[in-house]
Design an enzyme around this catalytic site. Structure first.
Site, PDB file in Angstrom:
ATOM      1  N   ARG A  55      -3.875   5.743 -11.064  1.00  0.00           N
ATOM      2  CA  ARG A  55      -3.170   5.733  -9.839  1.00  0.00           C
ATOM      3  C   ARG A  55      -3.759   4.532  -8.913  1.00  0.00           C
ATOM      4  NH1 ARG A  55      -7.471   5.623  -7.342  1.00  0.00           N
ATOM      5  NH2 ARG A  55      -6.263   5.761  -5.374  1.00  0.00           N
ATOM      6  N   ASP A 243       0.424   0.527  -1.184  1.00  0.00           N
ATOM      7  CA  ASP A 243       1.336   0.661  -2.377  1.00  0.00           C
ATOM      8  C   ASP A 243       2.601  -0.209  -2.110  1.00  0.00           C
ATOM      9  OD1 ASP A 243       0.600   3.239  -4.460  1.00  0.00           O
ATOM     10  OD2 ASP A 243      -0.412   3.239  -2.388  1.00  0.00           O
ATOM     11  N   ASN A 253       1.395   3.395   2.307  1.00  0.00           N
ATOM     12  CA  ASN A 253      -0.196   3.910   1.723  1.00  0.00           C
ATOM     13  C   ASN A 253       0.032   5.138   1.766  1.00  0.00           C
ATOM     14  OD1 ASN A 253      -2.453   2.854   0.879  1.00  0.00           O
ATOM     15  ND2 ASN A 253      -3.343   3.898   2.520  1.00  0.00           N
TER      16      ASN A 253
END
Length: 351
Positions: A55, A243, A253
């Site tokens: 991740r 992200d 995020n």
């Protein structure tokens, strides 16, 4: 599928190519155990991304690039000269694994560009070379981000970070924690306060582990404790990763980042977002267009394998939130720093 790892993972080993296989550090079991899982097929990599074995937006992009390399090898083995048609199902499977992290789609696009330039012969080495290049470029970008971000910290201070934007979330070194590493080496970080980051506890499990591995002073706190800490006047910066960053500088995020930025603004604390330019999505005008992943409510209804909410309780489990650009003091990328981001400044950065 579990395998004997070539080494025991360190924080800089979220992904590793070794002897024809992709190895991913299983981030679901850290810090209790540091183990690699090995992968030979793209479908397995897509599942690993979806299940959060790996991740963090940059690390997801790196893993996806290696997944495409595995897909090319399998497609050529099964279809020979028709491998370009045979690879499509795996490319779509990888793209569908997570919806928010734009690095995933950026990496697959770049691998598709490489595929388009290849002939009908075996693509395995060419695709692996491209994946290795993506991985190495991300490591180098993170070191540049770390140095540029550290320059913004003008005096020794304590900082807050949220979720995990360290080496484990990237190709190595880290984005937000890359800034922390560089700033700590320069004597500018007195202590890091890591939010636990419910419900997956990436701050408690991963950020605290990474910082302790590097000998950087870290204190874990409940997410809801940040405001009371800010009120002490000791915090100089909130430093987080991202992200996806929209064209106007809005930042997606980990859930909780938006609230942290609101509290920072009230207390006069600066907010730094550290991310490679592969995280910037100039195709979307603002954060309102960013798809926000919602995960299984059971992740929120329990903790550590034990149910904590009453039976029948409904739960809302968004994985990300969007922090408006107006709450962001600096976006730090390998290309440079954008202060008080706007659409015009982001366009100038991305060129």
């Amino acid at each position: 599928m579990k395998t004997t790892p070539p080494t025991t993972p360190t924080p800089d080993d979220a992904a590793l190519w070794h002897d024809g296989r992709l190895y991913l550090a299983d981030q679901r079991i850290l810090p209790e155990r540091a183990e690699f899982l090995g992968y030979d097929r793209a479908a397995e990599v897509a599942t690993a991304i979806r299940d959060m074995v790996v991740r963090g937006a940059p690390a997801i992009g790196v893993a996806a690039a290696y997944g495409v390399a595995l897909a090319g090898r399998e497609a050529y083995s099964n279809a020979g000269a028709d491998w370009k048609q045979a690879i499509e199902a795996d490319l779509e499977r990888l793209a569908a694994s997570r919806p928010t992290a734009v690095n995933l789609f950026w990496a697959i696009r770049r691998m598709r560009d490489r595929i388009a330039r290849l002939e009908a012969s075996d693509p395995s080495q060419a695709l692996l070379d491209e994946a290795l290049a993506i991985h190495e470029e991300d490591r180098a970008a993170n070191r540049r981000i770390g140095d540029l971000g550290a320059e913004l910290i003008t005096e020794p201070t304590e900082i807050i970070t949220h979720c995990n934007a360290g080496a484990l979330a990237t190709g190595g070194y880290g984005t937000a924690l890359g800034v922390v590493r560089s700033a700590h080496a320069a004597g500018k970080i007195q202590r890091v306060y890591a939010d636990e980051t419910r419900p997956w506890m990436q701050g408690a499990r991963l950020t605290a582990w990474e910082l302790m591995q590097d000998g950087i002073p870290v204190t874990l706190q409940a997410d809801c404790a940040a405001a009371s800490l800010m009120a002490t006047g000791r915090i100089g910066w909130v430093i987080v990763g991202s992200d996806r960053i929209a064209a106007n500088g809005d930042v997606a995020n980990k859930i909780g980042t938006y609230g942290l930025a609101v509290m920072a603004k009230y207390h006069g604390i600066k907010v730094m977002v550290a991310a490679p330019t592969s995280t910037v999505d100039m195709a979307i005008a603002s954060g309102a267009e960013i798809p926000i992943e919602e995960r299984d409510p059971d992740e929120l209804l329990g903790c550590g394998g034990r149910r904590i909410a009453p039976a029948g309780c409904a739960a809302r489990n968004p994985v990300f939130d969007v922090t408006p650009a107006a709450l962001v003091d600096a976006i730090v990328t390998e290309r440079g720093v954008v202060l008080n981001p706007t659409t015009e400044k982001m366009r100038a950065l991305m060129g």
